[in-house]
Design an enzyme around this catalytic site. Structure first.
Site, mmCIF file in Angstrom:
data_model
loop_
_atom_site.group_PDB
_atom_site.id
_atom_site.type_symbol
_atom_site.label_atom_id
_atom_site.label_comp_id
_atom_site.label_asym_id
_atom_site.label_seq_id
_atom_site.Cartn_x
_atom_site.Cartn_y
_atom_site.Cartn_z
ATOM 1 N N GLY A 20 0.797 -1.215 0.000
ATOM 2 C CA GLY A 20 0.000 0.000 0.000
ATOM 3 C C GLY A 20 0.832 1.268 0.000
ATOM 4 C CD GLU A 21 5.918 2.911 2.961
ATOM 5 O OE1 GLU A 21 7.009 3.488 2.863
ATOM 6 O OE2 GLU A 21 5.659 2.058 3.831
ATOM 7 C CB ALA A 22 3.667 5.973 -2.592
#
Length: 189
Positions: free
Chosen positions: A44-46
């Protein structure tokens, strides 16, 4: 994906070892992206997604040097991969109202900024748009598929447990293999 996207030295080496095992030779860009993303769940983390997609883009360009021929080929591939992932979310997320979804023309216009060498034609971008709109990129998430299909709570819980077991097994296997590779590299030095 969570593990592959971590920024510590060992996780990056695992990511590199994983990507080195994948062949994109003679695959179209979207087919290669679909194949790659089907192998794990995107984090989920860019920043984690960034690391993963950067490796994908570099590997794709290495295996297909005639697709993005300009000097900025890997940058174009990277930007296009991100644009396609975002388009996938835009077109297939039930939370987004149909009337607010990106159009074919809007996608082509918005994606032109990643075309560093002027190689992405409106026709090609339109074909990619149509392909994504017609068939979502499978992001290897059994829980979401079960929920979308209206599965009961037991099925959803089982899918979540199965996915976690599979992710744990893959993570352990990748860690083991990457330690083997690093040991061989160190012995060769």
């Amino acid at each position: 994906g969570e593990y592959l996207g971590q920024g510590d030295e060992f996780s990056v080496s695992v990511l590199d070892a994983f990507v080195a095992q994948v062949s994109f030779r003679q695959l179209g860009f979207l087919a290669a992206l679909r194949m790659f993303l089907a192998a794990f769940r995107l984090p989920g983390e860019a920043q984690k997604i960034d690391r993963i997609i950067e490796r994908f883009a570099n590997r794709y360009c290495l295996h297909n040097p005639t697709v993005f021929r300009g000097s900025q080929g890997p940058s174009t591939a990277y930007g296009l991969a991100f644009a396609l992932i975002m388009l996938n979310v835009d077109q297939h997320n039930p939370v987004i109202a149909v009337k607010r979804r990106m159009t074919r023309e809007g996608f082509a216009k918005n994606t032109k900024h990643v075309d560093f060498d002027g190689e992405l034609t409106d026709e090609y971008l339109g074909e990619l748009y149509d392909d994504i709109r017609g068939e979502a990129i499978a992001l290897n998430d059994d829980l979401e598929r079960a929920m979308a299909a209206g599965a009961d709570a037991t099925t959803k819980a089982q899918a979540a447990m199965d996915r976690q077991r599979a992710e744990d097994a893959l993570s352990s296997e990748l860690e083991y293999k990457s330690r083997e590779i690093l040991t061989l590299v160190r012995q060769a030095e």
